[in-house]
Design a protein around this motif. Structure first.
Motif, PDB file in Angstrom:
ATOM      1  N   GLN A   4      13.625 -59.777  26.649  1.00 26.55           N
ATOM      2  CA  GLN A   4      12.870 -59.860  27.900  1.00 26.55           C
ATOM      3  C   GLN A   4      12.828 -58.474  28.536  1.00 26.55           C
ATOM      4  O   GLN A   4      13.870 -57.852  28.749  1.00 26.55           O
ATOM      5  CB  GLN A   4      13.530 -60.858  28.850  1.00 26.55           C
ATOM      6  CG  GLN A   4      13.405 -62.300  28.425  1.00 26.55           C
ATOM      7  CD  GLN A   4      11.973 -62.795  28.495  1.00 26.55           C
ATOM      8  OE1 GLN A   4      11.235 -62.478  29.422  1.00 26.55           O
ATOM      9  NE2 GLN A   4      11.567 -63.574  27.494  1.00 26.55           N
ATOM     10  N   PRO A   5      11.654 -57.958  28.863  1.00 22.71           N
ATOM     11  CA  PRO A   5      11.571 -56.571  29.361  1.00 22.71           C
ATOM     12  C   PRO A   5      12.374 -56.338  30.636  1.00 22.71           C
ATOM     13  O   PRO A   5      12.954 -55.269  30.814  1.00 22.71           O
ATOM     14  CB  PRO A   5      10.073 -56.358  29.582  1.00 22.71           C
ATOM     15  CG  PRO A   5       9.457 -57.725  29.586  1.00 22.71           C
ATOM     16  CD  PRO A   5      10.323 -58.573  28.712  1.00 22.71           C
ATOM     17  N   ILE A   6      12.445 -57.322  31.522  1.00 19.81           N
ATOM     18  CA  ILE A   6      13.187 -57.112  32.759  1.00 19.81           C
ATOM     19  C   ILE A   6      14.678 -56.949  32.488  1.00 19.81           C
ATOM     20  O   ILE A   6      15.383 -56.235  33.214  1.00 19.81           O
ATOM     21  CB  ILE A   6      12.947 -58.264  33.765  1.00 19.81           C
ATOM     22  CG1 ILE A   6      13.484 -57.871  35.149  1.00 19.81           C
ATOM     23  CG2 ILE A   6      13.548 -59.571  33.276  1.00 19.81           C
ATOM     24  CD1 ILE A   6      13.135 -58.867  36.234  1.00 19.81           C
TER      25      ILE A   6
ATOM     26  N   ALA B 126      22.056 -47.832  21.762  1.00 18.42           N
ATOM     27  CA  ALA B 126      22.070 -48.743  20.620  1.00 18.42           C
ATOM     28  C   ALA B 126      21.316 -50.024  20.949  1.00 18.42           C
ATOM     29  O   ALA B 126      20.469 -50.488  20.164  1.00 18.42           O
ATOM     30  CB  ALA B 126      23.515 -49.062  20.225  1.00 18.42           C
ATOM     31  N   VAL B 127      21.591 -50.600  22.118  1.00 15.60           N
ATOM     32  CA  VAL B 127      20.888 -51.811  22.538  1.00 15.60           C
ATOM     33  C   VAL B 127      19.406 -51.519  22.733  1.00 15.60           C
ATOM     34  O   VAL B 127      18.536 -52.299  22.311  1.00 15.60           O
ATOM     35  CB  VAL B 127      21.505 -52.363  23.843  1.00 15.60           C
ATOM     36  CG1 VAL B 127      20.648 -53.501  24.398  1.00 15.60           C
ATOM     37  CG2 VAL B 127      22.926 -52.849  23.600  1.00 15.60           C
ATOM     38  N   GLY B 128      19.103 -50.387  23.362  1.00 13.58           N
ATOM     39  CA  GLY B 128      17.715 -50.032  23.613  1.00 13.58           C
ATOM     40  C   GLY B 128      16.906 -49.900  22.338  1.00 13.58           C
ATOM     41  O   GLY B 128      15.739 -50.316  22.276  1.00 13.58           O
TER      42      GLY B 128
ATOM     43  N   LEU C 220      13.668 -52.260  21.874  1.00  8.28           N
ATOM     44  CA  LEU C 220      12.355 -51.631  21.886  1.00  8.28           C
ATOM     45  C   LEU C 220      11.664 -51.666  20.533  1.00  8.28           C
ATOM     46  O   LEU C 220      10.462 -51.940  20.448  1.00  8.28           O
ATOM     47  CB  LEU C 220      12.474 -50.187  22.377  1.00  8.28           C
ATOM     48  CG  LEU C 220      12.902 -50.018  23.836  1.00  8.28           C
ATOM     49  CD1 LEU C 220      13.152 -48.549  24.151  1.00  8.28           C
ATOM     50  CD2 LEU C 220      11.853 -50.584  24.781  1.00  8.28           C
ATOM     51  N   PHE C 221      12.407 -51.386  19.460  1.00 10.22           N
ATOM     52  CA  PHE C 221      11.743 -51.235  18.164  1.00 10.22           C
ATOM     53  C   PHE C 221      11.680 -52.532  17.368  1.00 10.22           C
ATOM     54  O   PHE C 221      10.869 -52.641  16.433  1.00 10.22           O
ATOM     55  CB  PHE C 221      12.430 -50.142  17.351  1.00 10.22           C
ATOM     56  CG  PHE C 221      12.233 -48.772  17.938  1.00 10.22           C
ATOM     57  CD1 PHE C 221      11.032 -48.102  17.775  1.00 10.22           C
ATOM     58  CD2 PHE C 221      13.229 -48.174  18.692  1.00 10.22           C
ATOM     59  CE1 PHE C 221      10.828 -46.853  18.332  1.00 10.22           C
ATOM     60  CE2 PHE C 221      13.048 -46.917  19.250  1.00 10.22           C
ATOM     61  CZ  PHE C 221      11.845 -46.261  19.087  1.00 10.22           C
ATOM     62  N   LEU C 222      12.506 -53.531  17.724  1.00 12.45           N
ATOM     63  CA  LEU C 222      12.381 -54.847  17.100  1.00 12.45           C
ATOM     64  C   LEU C 222      11.750 -55.860  18.045  1.00 12.45           C
ATOM     65  O   LEU C 222      10.941 -56.680  17.639  1.00 12.45           O
ATOM     66  CB  LEU C 222      13.760 -55.358  16.638  1.00 12.45           C
ATOM     67  CG  LEU C 222      14.359 -54.711  15.392  1.00 12.45           C
ATOM     68  CD1 LEU C 222      15.635 -55.436  14.982  1.00 12.45           C
ATOM     69  CD2 LEU C 222      13.366 -54.706  14.228  1.00 12.45           C
ATOM     70  N   GLY C 223      12.136 -55.799  19.336  1.00  9.97           N
ATOM     71  CA  GLY C 223      11.574 -56.737  20.301  1.00  9.97           C
ATOM     72  C   GLY C 223      10.123 -56.454  20.618  1.00  9.97           C
ATOM     73  O   GLY C 223       9.349 -57.377  20.919  1.00  9.97           O
ATOM     74  N   PHE C 224       9.738 -55.173  20.554  1.00  7.03           N
ATOM     75  CA  PHE C 224       8.354 -54.765  20.841  1.00  7.03           C
ATOM     76  C   PHE C 224       7.899 -53.815  19.721  1.00  7.03           C
ATOM     77  O   PHE C 224       7.747 -52.617  19.931  1.00  7.03           O
ATOM     78  CB  PHE C 224       8.266 -54.090  22.212  1.00  7.03           C
ATOM     79  CG  PHE C 224       8.766 -54.958  23.335  1.00  7.03           C
ATOM     80  CD1 PHE C 224       7.934 -55.908  23.908  1.00  7.03           C
ATOM     81  CD2 PHE C 224      10.072 -54.841  23.781  1.00  7.03           C
ATOM     82  CE1 PHE C 224       8.396 -56.715  24.934  1.00  7.03           C
ATOM     83  CE2 PHE C 224      10.548 -55.659  24.810  1.00  7.03           C
ATOM     84  CZ  PHE C 224       9.702 -56.600  25.383  1.00  7.03           C
TER      85      PHE C 224
ATOM     86  N   GLY D 295       1.623 -54.303  18.460  1.00  2.00           N
ATOM     87  CA  GLY D 295       0.818 -53.752  19.538  1.00  2.00           C
ATOM     88  C   GLY D 295       1.527 -52.718  20.383  1.00  2.00           C
ATOM     89  O   GLY D 295       1.022 -52.351  21.458  1.00  2.00           O
ATOM     90  N   PHE D 296       2.676 -52.232  19.904  1.00  2.00           N
ATOM     91  CA  PHE D 296       3.442 -51.262  20.685  1.00  2.00           C
ATOM     92  C   PHE D 296       3.700 -49.980  19.886  1.00  2.00           C
ATOM     93  O   PHE D 296       4.747 -49.357  20.001  1.00  2.00           O
ATOM     94  CB  PHE D 296       4.772 -51.883  21.138  1.00  2.00           C
ATOM     95  CG  PHE D 296       4.596 -53.049  22.070  1.00  2.00           C
ATOM     96  CD1 PHE D 296       4.409 -52.855  23.428  1.00  2.00           C
ATOM     97  CD2 PHE D 296       4.590 -54.346  21.576  1.00  2.00           C
ATOM     98  CE1 PHE D 296       4.234 -53.932  24.282  1.00  2.00           C
ATOM     99  CE2 PHE D 296       4.415 -55.433  22.425  1.00  2.00           C
ATOM    100  CZ  PHE D 296       4.237 -55.220  23.781  1.00  2.00           C
TER     101      PHE D 296
END
Length: 615
Positions: free
Chosen positions: A81-83, A350-352, A356-360, A365-366
């Protein structure tokens, strides 16, 4: 290493402190090879508990309970979730700015209390360091009520952004129409940006402690970009930080970072592997070939290549492989518990990377080619590269953190020296703590144990390239060196301003002037040798000798190749120095060193010369 018992250097407490400095440095450096700081297991365990409880557990409860994404243990419902990721950045920035993340605890020279940060920065009268003397409205080095209000306003803005529910924006709805948790509201983020900028121009320490060079761009993206552009901008931020750090490690210094860092790792590797990082322990503790491989292949190549793959790959499996490398890279750094302990920052990256690269993903489209405007994208990239490029060309102009040289081994550094008893004058400074040797004694350690513990830090400095140059300057310029107390500048600075993460710009002549205004050292009592980072296009480093009472009294350079080639304890003598400038009215000279350079001797006549110079 036991839970409460560390590996203290095997020295005679009654005689060790009377031994020559070179011998003490050698003894403690050799001990560092096998044991690092030798801390009891409870010290790294304390950091693990802090990360798990404060950053992860408390952070996830606050973030999930205020974002409408489900219970904190239901990770599958909110991990992308982005938030949640927005608030994780804000949460990490908040605890960094409070002072309970990086540069916290014994690993950063904070023994009692273990927190610096807010205890210094919310207290009027403490020292503040402005970044630019030419900027109107920033005069002085004393923290005022106005400074405290700006700092607390910054913390409050972050806290408000953290706890407010999200807002569904048109750009988010267009991409994720089923998302109801929204994004962090813009107004508290904008307020945090304003407060941080106002605070930062009056005190660079807080800006750097809040990791403004990395989290501020993220806040700007939150406040100004549409959803897709924000995600791509955050990807760029991670990649530029990693690639910038990798480029800065393409130097002769970085290989000297790996052996002492691995030696300080508390739970692994075994002693034989730690020794393998050095050429021929105990006779030669310069980096081995294996250390070169670890530094420039496992380190530089991975940190340069894997992020670029993450940024440009549109293949799921290639992206996943690069992600595994970078997550492993971050956890490896965490496992070493490096001095200044930037642990939460590495966990966030690490979390980011996963979010970012798997979630979006790029194939969803990212990709970087999905950014709305190529001109805006180019402007963002140029803005994020400006300080790294300038900082590598002119390190005197930019802190090593905005230069993205963290853990590159190419640091501005210093050693502080005091004549007998003069260090106690630092007690005149308004601060919530005392000198580190006094902190340790307050915890019940005898003076000899406390002093040897702090001397381990100057041995650690000798194991890095700039340490050999700094010691060379000391040996060449201070004939009374054996009677002086020598302190590692980064650690000493921490007890004065509440933060340091390897940044020598926080303890250059600006801090020394602020200290002198409060402590009134006599000429010669407090002498600092300080060196700037190596510019990327030069082969030398520039050093200064700073007398707290007289200012800069000598400048010069040394060849980096000479510093890298030397043993930490300089058994062959100081490396060659090129003195480029010396104060016209320098202290009386009674001798020359082995290279024919006049040696400084501080005595009563120095005060007369200083007064004559002022007239």
């Amino acid at each position: 290493m036991g839970l409460k018992t560390g590996n203290f250097p095997p020295v005679d407490l009654e005689t060790f402190l009377q031994e020559p400095l070179r011998h003490r440095v050698k003894t403690l450096a050799l001990h560092w090879v096998e044991y690092g700081f030798g801390s009891a297991a409870m010290i790294p365990l304390t950091y693990i508990v802090k990360m798990a409880v404060l950053w992860l557990f408390v952070g996830s409860i606050i973030i999930t309970s205020t974002s409408g994404v489900g219970w904190f243990w239901e990770i599958g419902t909110w991990w992308n979730q982005p938030i949640v990721y927005q608030k994780l950045i804000i949460w990490t920035m908040l605890i960094e700015a409070i002072g309970v993340a990086g540069s916290w605890g014994p690993g950063a020279g904070k023994f009692k209390p273990m927190t610096g940060g807010i205890l210094f920065w919310a207290r009027p009268g403490t020292i503040r360091l402005r970044p630019w003397a030419w900027l109107p409205g920033t005069n002085g080095d004393r923290r005022t009520g106005f400074d405290v209000a700006l700092y607390l306003g910054f913390l409050a803005s972050l806290a408000v952004a953290l706890v407010l529910p999200g807002t569904v924006t048109p750009s988010l709805h267009a991409v994720l129409p089923d998302n109801t948790s929204g994004l962090v509201p813009v107004w508290p983020v904008a307020a945090a940006i304003v407060f941080l900028m106002l605070t930062g121009v009056r005190d660079k320490t807080i800006f750097l402690a809040a990791r403004g060079e990395q989290y501020l761009p993220a806040l700007v993206f939150f406040a100004t970009l549409g959803f897709t552009d924000m995600i791509i901008g955050l990807k760029l931020l991670l990649v530029i930080v990693w690639v910038g750090a990798a480029v800065s490690k393409m130097n002769a210094h970085f290989v000297n970072v790996i052996p002492p860092m691995l030696s300080n790792t508390p739970f692994w590797p075994p002693k034989w592997f730690k020794r393998s990082m050095y050429r021929s322990f105990p006779s030669d503790i310069r980096p081995s070939r294996l250390a070169h491989f670890m530094a420039h292949v496992m380190g530089t190549v991975v940190e340069l290549g894997a992020p670029l793959v993450l940024l440009f790959s549109t293949n799921q499996w290639v992206t996943f492989a690069a992600l595994v490398l970078m997550v492993g890279f971050c956890f490896f750094i965490v496992s070493t518990f490096p001095l200044a302990v930037p642990l939460e920052w590495n966990l966030l990256f690490a979390v980011g990377a996963a979010v970012l690269f798997l979630g979006f993903p790029a194939w969803g489209g990212f990709a970087i080619t999905d950014f709305s405007s190529p001109w805006l994208l180019a402007g963002i990239v140029a803005a994020m590269l400006f300080f790294p490029i300038l900082g590598n060309l002119r390190p005197d102009k930019v802190s090593f953190l905005p230069s993205l040289r963290q853990y590159a081994g190419n640091w501005a550094s210093a050693l502080w020296t005091f004549t007998p008893g003069a260090e106690k004058k630092l007690d005149a400074i308004i601060r919530p703590t005392g000198n580190q040797v006094d902190q340790l004694q307050q915890l019940g350690y005898p003076f000899e144990v406390a002093e040897i513990t702090m001397q381990q830090t100057i041995a650690w400095r000798s194991m890095h390239s700039q340490g050999r140059g700094l010691y060379s300057v000391l040996y060449e310029t201070l004939p009374d060196l054996e009677t002086r107390t020598v302190r590692e500048g980064e650690f000493a600075c921490n007890s004065i301003i509440g933060f340091n993460f390897g940044d020598g710009h926080l303890h250059n002549e600006d801090l020394i002037r602020a200290i002198q205004a409060r402590c009134h050292f006599a000429p010669g009592e407090f002498v600092v040798v300080w060196v700037e980072s190596q510019p990327i296009h030069k082969k030398t480093q520039e050093y200064k000798v700073i007398d707290a009472a007289l200012g800069v009294i000598q400048r010069g350079t040394w060849l980096v190749s000479d510093a890298v080639a030397a043993q930490p304890w300089l058994p062959d003598g100081p490396i060659p120095l090129d003195v480029t400038w010396r104060a016209a009215l320098q202290p009386p000279v009674t001798a020359t060193n082995a290279h024919g350079i006049p040696a400084i001797k501080a005595d009563a006549a120095v005060g007369e010369l200083a007064e004559e110079s002022r007239r």
